[in-house]
Motif scaffolding. Structure first.
Motif, PDB file in Angstrom:
ATOM      1  N   ASP A 310      -6.134  12.739  22.656  1.00  0.00           N
ATOM      2  CA  ASP A 310      -5.569  13.361  21.460  1.00  0.00           C
ATOM      3  C   ASP A 310      -5.383  14.846  21.716  1.00  0.00           C
ATOM      4  OD1 ASP A 310      -5.490  11.039  20.088  1.00  0.00           O
ATOM      5  OD2 ASP A 310      -7.367  11.379  18.981  1.00  0.00           O
ATOM      6  N   GLU A 311      -4.477  15.425  20.970  1.00  0.00           N
ATOM      7  CA  GLU A 311      -4.201  16.845  21.148  1.00  0.00           C
ATOM      8  C   GLU A 311      -5.296  17.699  20.524  1.00  0.00           C
ATOM      9  OE1 GLU A 311       0.614  16.988  21.008  1.00  0.00           O
ATOM     10  OE2 GLU A 311      -0.432  17.016  19.086  1.00  0.00           O
ATOM     11  N   ILE A 312      -5.460  18.893  21.092  1.00  0.00           N
ATOM     12  CA  ILE A 312      -6.317  19.890  20.464  1.00  0.00           C
ATOM     13  C   ILE A 312      -5.534  21.192  20.511  1.00  0.00           C
ATOM     14  CG2 ILE A 312      -7.538  20.352  22.657  1.00  0.00           C
ATOM     15  CD1 ILE A 312     -10.041  20.926  20.921  1.00  0.00           C
ATOM     16  N   GLY A 313      -5.651  21.992  19.478  1.00  0.00           N
ATOM     17  CA  GLY A 313      -4.879  23.233  19.496  1.00  0.00           C
ATOM     18  C   GLY A 313      -4.874  23.910  18.154  1.00  0.00           C
ATOM     19  N   VAL A 314      -3.806  24.627  17.894  1.00  0.00           N
ATOM     20  CA  VAL A 314      -3.747  25.479  16.721  1.00  0.00           C
ATOM     21  C   VAL A 314      -2.510  25.118  15.906  1.00  0.00           C
ATOM     22  CG1 VAL A 314      -3.864  27.859  15.917  1.00  0.00           C
ATOM     23  CG2 VAL A 314      -4.743  27.271  18.188  1.00  0.00           C
ATOM     24  N   MET A 315      -2.758  24.529  14.734  1.00  0.00           N
ATOM     25  CA  MET A 315      -1.664  24.096  13.863  1.00  0.00           C
ATOM     26  C   MET A 315      -0.854  25.300  13.382  1.00  0.00           C
ATOM     27  SD  MET A 315      -0.663  21.195  12.173  1.00  0.00           S
ATOM     28  CE  MET A 315      -1.960  20.171  11.507  1.00  0.00           C
ATOM     29  N   ASN A 316      -1.552  26.317  12.860  1.00  0.00           N
ATOM     30  CA  ASN A 316      -0.858  27.514  12.368  1.00  0.00           C
ATOM     31  C   ASN A 316      -1.017  28.636  13.391  1.00  0.00           C
ATOM     32  OD1 ASN A 316      -0.504  25.880  10.175  1.00  0.00           O
ATOM     33  ND2 ASN A 316      -1.861  27.016   8.824  1.00  0.00           N
ATOM     34  N   PHE A 317      -0.404  28.460  14.545  1.00  0.00           N
ATOM     35  CA  PHE A 317      -0.556  29.447  15.618  1.00  0.00           C
ATOM     36  C   PHE A 317      -0.019  30.802  15.169  1.00  0.00           C
ATOM     37  CE2 PHE A 317       0.258  31.622  19.579  1.00  0.00           C
ATOM     38  CZ  PHE A 317      -0.807  31.231  20.380  1.00  0.00           C
ATOM     39  N   CYS A 318       1.177  30.782  14.575  1.00  0.00           N
ATOM     40  CA  CYS A 318       1.733  31.990  13.968  1.00  0.00           C
ATOM     41  C   CYS A 318       2.865  31.553  13.053  1.00  0.00           C
ATOM     42  CB  CYS A 318       2.232  32.975  15.031  1.00  0.00           C
ATOM     43  SG  CYS A 318       3.628  32.356  15.976  1.00  0.00           S
ATOM     44  N   PRO A 319       3.230  32.390  12.070  1.00  0.00           N
ATOM     45  CA  PRO A 319       4.380  32.027  11.234  1.00  0.00           C
ATOM     46  C   PRO A 319       5.611  31.859  12.122  1.00  0.00           C
ATOM     47  CG  PRO A 319       3.202  33.902  10.316  1.00  0.00           C
ATOM     48  CD  PRO A 319       2.637  33.673  11.687  1.00  0.00           C
ATOM     49  N   LEU A 320       6.444  30.891  11.801  1.00  0.00           N
ATOM     50  CA  LEU A 320       7.625  30.641  12.624  1.00  0.00           C
ATOM     51  C   LEU A 320       8.560  31.855  12.641  1.00  0.00           C
ATOM     52  CD1 LEU A 320       8.518  28.271  14.370  1.00  0.00           C
ATOM     53  CD2 LEU A 320       9.983  27.517  12.506  1.00  0.00           C
ATOM     54  N   ASN A 321       8.436  32.697  11.608  1.00  0.00           N
ATOM     55  CA  ASN A 321       9.218  33.943  11.565  1.00  0.00           C
ATOM     56  C   ASN A 321       9.045  34.762  12.834  1.00  0.00           C
ATOM     57  OD1 ASN A 321       9.923  33.287   9.028  1.00  0.00           O
ATOM     58  ND2 ASN A 321       8.460  34.650   8.013  1.00  0.00           N
ATOM     59  N   CYS A 322       7.850  34.669  13.424  1.00  0.00           N
ATOM     60  CA  CYS A 322       7.573  35.465  14.621  1.00  0.00           C
ATOM     61  C   CYS A 322       8.615  35.212  15.698  1.00  0.00           C
ATOM     62  CB  CYS A 322       6.195  35.141  15.184  1.00  0.00           C
ATOM     63  SG  CYS A 322       4.871  35.794  14.190  1.00  0.00           S
ATOM     64  N   ILE A 323       9.119  33.969  15.784  1.00  0.00           N
ATOM     65  CA  ILE A 323      10.138  33.734  16.806  1.00  0.00           C
ATOM     66  C   ILE A 323      11.549  33.682  16.239  1.00  0.00           C
ATOM     67  CG2 ILE A 323       8.715  32.714  18.622  1.00  0.00           C
ATOM     68  CD1 ILE A 323       9.436  29.985  17.676  1.00  0.00           C
ATOM     69  N   ASN A 324      11.709  33.406  14.942  1.00  0.00           N
ATOM     70  CA  ASN A 324      13.100  33.291  14.500  1.00  0.00           C
ATOM     71  C   ASN A 324      13.630  34.489  13.721  1.00  0.00           C
ATOM     72  OD1 ASN A 324      12.033  32.863  11.986  1.00  0.00           O
ATOM     73  ND2 ASN A 324      12.601  30.699  11.853  1.00  0.00           N
TER      74      ASN A 324
END
Ligand SMILES: [Zn+2]
Ligand SMILES: [Zn+2]
Ligand SMILES: [Zn+2]
Ligand SMILES: [Zn+2]
Length: 358
Positions: A310-324
């Protein structure tokens, strides 16, 4: 994996093999000599365990290097070459550590002892050193070692036919649903995979067209390994909608342990901190960083019992605004970069804070 390659993974790997005198390498594993011996017939230098495992003790002995026929194999511990080895400066094959040969053996044992004796669970830094222990020293040893067998078994040709994870990042743009993407995930064991660099890190570029950013997306990285005999991973990035606020979207970053050829030899649960970075591409070092800490209760970090954990990680890594958002320092030429850093030395995330990613 060919037998030749497996052989070449058994001994002492170094990061600066090209800078070291070629006479200090083993004629069997082609790696830096470890516990060197010399064949008396022709002076060929080998690791003690490479000789033991590969040169027959049967009588008479025919040397594969000089074809001399002797009543039996004759070898001596090579003290001379040991003295030379102790003056060699080595660079770690897996992290940025550098130092003397002698200290390197200690470094490997302290930081890269990922291979486990199946009998007593003691940890070792090479297949050779683990086998030597298991067959000669381990107080819980079995009469017959099973390690060689399991390694040879992993050499069997892969019969896997479907490969949905391609060598480059696979775009599954319209298939955000996790269970769906999991079904599509089907890795071939012989899939070319990447290795961490000597800074114990790897950077994956993810390409997104303007239209993809506005719809939900999910993409896998290439398969990557900590070392050739190490842990296998795959990274997934996707966009996630906030359950409370549908207008708020996040970039999510997940990592999964993938079943690897040497898993039965490795220490689990995965014992190192994994840092994930969304890389600042402006050179200001404003990376966005998250850490996945080792956790012995975390199933996602345990030895893979299926093709992939199963995956492990960060659901809310950063707001998508950061890249778009316009002029984003994280999104350049429609590409954002995720760096994975495995913190073998426990240095923390700082090595890359101010480094420009090119
Ligand atoms: Zn010989
Ligand atoms: Zn060797
Ligand atoms: Zn190291
Ligand atoms: Zn043992």
């Amino acid at each position: 994996m060919s037998t030749q390659l497996t052989k070449s993974l058994r001994g002492l790997q170094v990061g600066n093999a090209n800078d070291i005198d070629t006479t200090l390498f083993c004629a069997i594993c082609n790696l830096l000599l470890h516990k060197p011996i010399q064949l008396l017939c022709c002076g060929t230098r080998l690791c003690r365990w490479c000789s033991k495992k590969n040169l027959s003790d049967s009588e008479p002995f025919v040397c594969p290097f000089c074809q001399t026929k002797l009543p039996q194999k004759q070898e001596l511990a090579d003290r001379g070459v040991e003295r030379v080895l102790n003056r060699v400066i080595t660079l770690c094959y897996s992290c940025s550590w550098t130092g003397s040969y002698k200290d390197y053996l200690n470094h490997l044992q302290e930081y890269h002892a990922d291979i486990e004796c199946a009998n007593c669970h003691e940890h070792f830094f090479s297949i050779n050193s683990m086998e030597e222990h298991a067959e000669e020293i381990c107080e819980y040893r079995c009469v017959q070692s099973e390690f060689s067998l399991s390694i040879e078994e992993s050499n069997t040709a892969c019969s896997c036919e479907s490969k949905t994870v391609s060598n480059t990042s696979t775009q599954l743009t319209s298939k955000h649903n996790q269970s769906k993407t999991n079904n599509e995930f089907n890795l071939c064991r012989s899939e070319a995979s990447k290795l961490l660099n000597t800074n114990s890190s790897i950077v994956f570029p993810f390409h997104l067209d303007q239209t993809d950013i506005n719809s939900l997306f999910s993409m896998y990285s290439t398969l990557f390994k900590t070392t050739q005999v190490g842990y296998s991973f795959i990274l997934r990035v996707c966009s996630t909608k906030d359950s409370a606020n549908q207008n708020q979207q996040y970039l999510s970053v997940f990592i999964s342990l993938v079943r690897g050829e040497f898993d039965q030899l490795l220490v689990f649960p995965f014992p190192y901190t994994i840092f994930l970075y969304l890389c600042d591409q402006s050179g200001q070092g404003k990376h966005i960083i998250s850490a996945i800490k080792p956790d012995s209760n975390e199933l996602a970090l345990s030895r893979p019992s299926s093709e992939k954990n199963d995956e492990i990680g960060v659901m809310n890594f950063c707001p998508l605004n950061c890249i778009n958002e316009a002029g984003s320092i994280y999104f350049k030429d429609n590409v954002f970069l995720i760096r994975v850093f495995i913190d073998f030395l426990d240095t923390g995330p700082t090595p890359f804070q101010f480094e420009t990613v090119t």
